[in-house]
Design a protein around this motif. Structure first.
Motif, PDB file in Angstrom:
ATOM      1  N   ALA A  76      16.288  90.717  32.020  1.00  0.00           N
ATOM      2  CA  ALA A  76      16.494  90.187  33.366  1.00  0.00           C
ATOM      3  C   ALA A  76      17.020  91.271  34.307  1.00  0.00           C
ATOM      4  CB  ALA A  76      17.470  89.015  33.315  1.00  0.00           C
ATOM      5  N   ILE A  77      17.912  92.081  33.823  1.00  0.00           N
ATOM      6  CA  ILE A  77      18.462  93.151  34.667  1.00  0.00           C
ATOM      7  C   ILE A  77      17.386  94.168  35.017  1.00  0.00           C
ATOM      8  CG2 ILE A  77      20.086  95.094  34.702  1.00  0.00           C
ATOM      9  CD1 ILE A  77      21.936  93.292  32.971  1.00  0.00           C
ATOM     10  N   VAL A  78      16.637  94.607  33.986  1.00  0.00           N
ATOM     11  CA  VAL A  78      15.579  95.592  34.244  1.00  0.00           C
ATOM     12  C   VAL A  78      14.502  95.001  35.133  1.00  0.00           C
ATOM     13  CG1 VAL A  78      13.746  96.942  33.158  1.00  0.00           C
ATOM     14  CG2 VAL A  78      16.018  96.884  32.138  1.00  0.00           C
ATOM     15  N   GLY A  79      14.093  93.773  34.822  1.00  0.00           N
ATOM     16  CA  GLY A  79      13.042  93.127  35.624  1.00  0.00           C
ATOM     17  C   GLY A  79      13.477  92.865  37.055  1.00  0.00           C
ATOM     18  N   GLY A  80      14.741  92.479  37.229  1.00  0.00           N
ATOM     19  CA  GLY A  80      15.242  92.213  38.572  1.00  0.00           C
ATOM     20  C   GLY A  80      15.324  93.472  39.410  1.00  0.00           C
ATOM     21  N   LEU A  81      15.721  94.581  38.772  1.00  0.00           N
ATOM     22  CA  LEU A  81      15.822  95.836  39.520  1.00  0.00           C
ATOM     23  C   LEU A  81      14.464  96.482  39.748  1.00  0.00           C
ATOM     24  CD1 LEU A  81      19.008  97.364  37.873  1.00  0.00           C
ATOM     25  CD2 LEU A  81      18.796  96.354  40.154  1.00  0.00           C
ATOM     26  N   ALA A  82      13.547  96.321  38.805  1.00  0.00           N
ATOM     27  CA  ALA A  82      12.245  96.978  38.923  1.00  0.00           C
ATOM     28  C   ALA A  82      11.249  96.148  39.719  1.00  0.00           C
ATOM     29  CB  ALA A  82      11.668  97.273  37.537  1.00  0.00           C
ATOM     30  N   GLY A  83      11.489  94.854  39.812  1.00  0.00           N
ATOM     31  CA  GLY A  83      10.553  93.984  40.525  1.00  0.00           C
ATOM     32  C   GLY A  83      10.636  94.180  42.032  1.00  0.00           C
ATOM     33  N   GLY A  88      13.129  93.207  50.657  1.00  0.00           N
ATOM     34  CA  GLY A  88      13.516  94.607  50.538  1.00  0.00           C
ATOM     35  C   GLY A  88      14.950  94.828  50.132  1.00  0.00           C
ATOM     36  N   THR A  89      15.557  93.846  49.467  1.00  0.00           N
ATOM     37  CA  THR A  89      16.953  93.998  49.085  1.00  0.00           C
ATOM     38  C   THR A  89      17.121  94.758  47.778  1.00  0.00           C
ATOM     39  OG1 THR A  89      16.930  91.884  47.920  1.00  0.00           O
ATOM     40  CG2 THR A  89      17.623  91.866  50.233  1.00  0.00           C
ATOM     41  N   GLY A  90      16.053  94.977  47.053  1.00  0.00           N
ATOM     42  CA  GLY A  90      16.137  95.715  45.802  1.00  0.00           C
ATOM     43  C   GLY A  90      16.343  94.852  44.567  1.00  0.00           C
ATOM     44  N   TRP A  91      16.427  93.546  44.740  1.00  0.00           N
ATOM     45  CA  TRP A  91      16.574  92.654  43.598  1.00  0.00           C
ATOM     46  C   TRP A  91      15.505  91.590  43.667  1.00  0.00           C
ATOM     47  CZ3 TRP A  91      18.761  92.440  39.019  1.00  0.00           C
ATOM     48  CH2 TRP A  91      18.797  91.226  38.356  1.00  0.00           C
ATOM     49  N   SER A  92      14.795  91.394  42.553  1.00  0.00           N
ATOM     50  CA  SER A  92      13.716  90.423  42.521  1.00  0.00           C
ATOM     51  C   SER A  92      14.026  89.309  41.515  1.00  0.00           C
ATOM     52  CB  SER A  92      12.413  91.108  42.114  1.00  0.00           C
ATOM     53  OG  SER A  92      11.410  90.157  41.878  1.00  0.00           O
ATOM     54  N   PRO A  93      14.276  88.093  42.001  1.00  0.00           N
ATOM     55  CA  PRO A  93      14.520  86.986  41.074  1.00  0.00           C
ATOM     56  C   PRO A  93      13.323  86.710  40.165  1.00  0.00           C
ATOM     57  CG  PRO A  93      15.179  86.373  43.295  1.00  0.00           C
ATOM     58  CD  PRO A  93      14.478  87.682  43.391  1.00  0.00           C
ATOM     59  N   ARG A  98      10.746  87.164  34.758  1.00  0.00           N
ATOM     60  CA  ARG A  98       9.687  87.727  33.903  1.00  0.00           C
ATOM     61  C   ARG A  98      10.273  88.677  32.862  1.00  0.00           C
ATOM     62  NH1 ARG A  98       6.985  88.088  38.802  1.00  0.00           N
ATOM     63  NH2 ARG A  98       7.540  90.279  39.012  1.00  0.00           N
ATOM     64  N   GLY A  99      11.210  89.516  33.277  1.00  0.00           N
ATOM     65  CA  GLY A  99      11.835  90.457  32.342  1.00  0.00           C
ATOM     66  C   GLY A  99      12.613  89.744  31.246  1.00  0.00           C
ATOM     67  N   ALA A 100      13.330  88.692  31.614  1.00  0.00           N
ATOM     68  CA  ALA A 100      14.098  87.935  30.626  1.00  0.00           C
ATOM     69  C   ALA A 100      13.177  87.276  29.613  1.00  0.00           C
ATOM     70  CB  ALA A 100      14.957  86.880  31.323  1.00  0.00           C
ATOM     71  N   ARG A 101      12.104  86.624  30.101  1.00  0.00           N
ATOM     72  CA  ARG A 101      11.166  85.969  29.181  1.00  0.00           C
ATOM     73  C   ARG A 101      10.492  86.973  28.262  1.00  0.00           C
ATOM     74  NH1 ARG A 101       9.906  82.914  33.856  1.00  0.00           N
ATOM     75  NH2 ARG A 101       8.103  84.259  34.244  1.00  0.00           N
ATOM     76  N   THR A 102      10.076  88.101  28.816  1.00  0.00           N
ATOM     77  CA  THR A 102       9.369  89.105  28.021  1.00  0.00           C
ATOM     78  C   THR A 102      10.276  89.716  26.961  1.00  0.00           C
ATOM     79  OG1 THR A 102       7.960  89.617  29.911  1.00  0.00           O
ATOM     80  CG2 THR A 102       8.048  91.243  28.137  1.00  0.00           C
ATOM     81  N   ALA A 103      11.457  90.150  27.362  1.00  0.00           N
ATOM     82  CA  ALA A 103      12.361  90.799  26.413  1.00  0.00           C
ATOM     83  C   ALA A 103      12.853  89.830  25.338  1.00  0.00           C
ATOM     84  CB  ALA A 103      13.546  91.407  27.154  1.00  0.00           C
TER      85      ALA A 103
END
Length: 169
Positions: A76-83, A88-93, A98-103
């Motif tokens: 979730a952290i990686v996906g939120g920062l990379a999404g 344009g705030t730099g965080w993608s819910p 997606r990152g949480a589900r995948t990892a």
């Protein structure tokens, strides 16, 4: 008096007694430790099979919940920062989800069939010792922790399920 080694012998009768005592000591010493008891190989093999079956049934398999949760949080952290986000705030819910589900999914798949070797060996040793001693097989976790309670109400409490029994998850 005659001297034999470091023992002073006064009469031939004492010499004969001393030789008999030494002979008996040597005989008892050699018979005292006859080595390990003979092992009945058929019983040992049967006990090994019973213990292996017990350890297979008693040892939990699969991914550890903590590993899956930790992987989900990291994803979730990686996906939120990379999404990409729309503002344009730099965080993608959406990226975090997606990152949480995948990892978490990858961690769960990696844990399929995982067996804790130390827990399996402990269960095997417990069952093998009981079998070789002629005792009954220990109870598996499922047999030990079988519920005898009655559930009442709607079951909507939302709390985690716990057992008051010792060594029951």
């Amino acid at each position: 008096m005659t001297r034999t080694g470091s023992v002073w012998l006064e009469t031939p009768g004492r010499c004969a007694v001393a030789l008999c005592v030494c002979g008996l000591l040597v005989a008892f010493e050699t018979r005292a430790d006859s080595g390990p008891e003979p092992v009945d190989t058929s019983r040992s093999q049967a006990c090994a099979e019973i213990a292996s079956d017990f350890a297979d049934r008693d040892t939990p398999r699969g991914p550890h919940a903590g590993d899956v949760a930790a992987a989900g949080i990291e994803g979730a952290i990686v996906g939120g920062l990379a999404g990409r986000d729309r503002r344009g705030t730099g965080w993608s819910p959406d990226g975090a989800a997606r990152g949480a589900r995948t990892a978490a999914g990858i961690a769960a798949l990696e844990g399929v069939g995982h067996v804790d070797a130390a827990a399996w060996q402990a269960a095997f040793d417990r069952a093998y010792a009981a079998c070789m001693a002629g005792e009954a097989r220990p109870l598996t976790r499922r047999e030990r922790c079988r519920s005898t309670g009655v559930v009442t109400g709607s079951g909507q409490s939302g709390g985690p399920a716990v057992s008051s029994r010792r060594d029951c998850d």
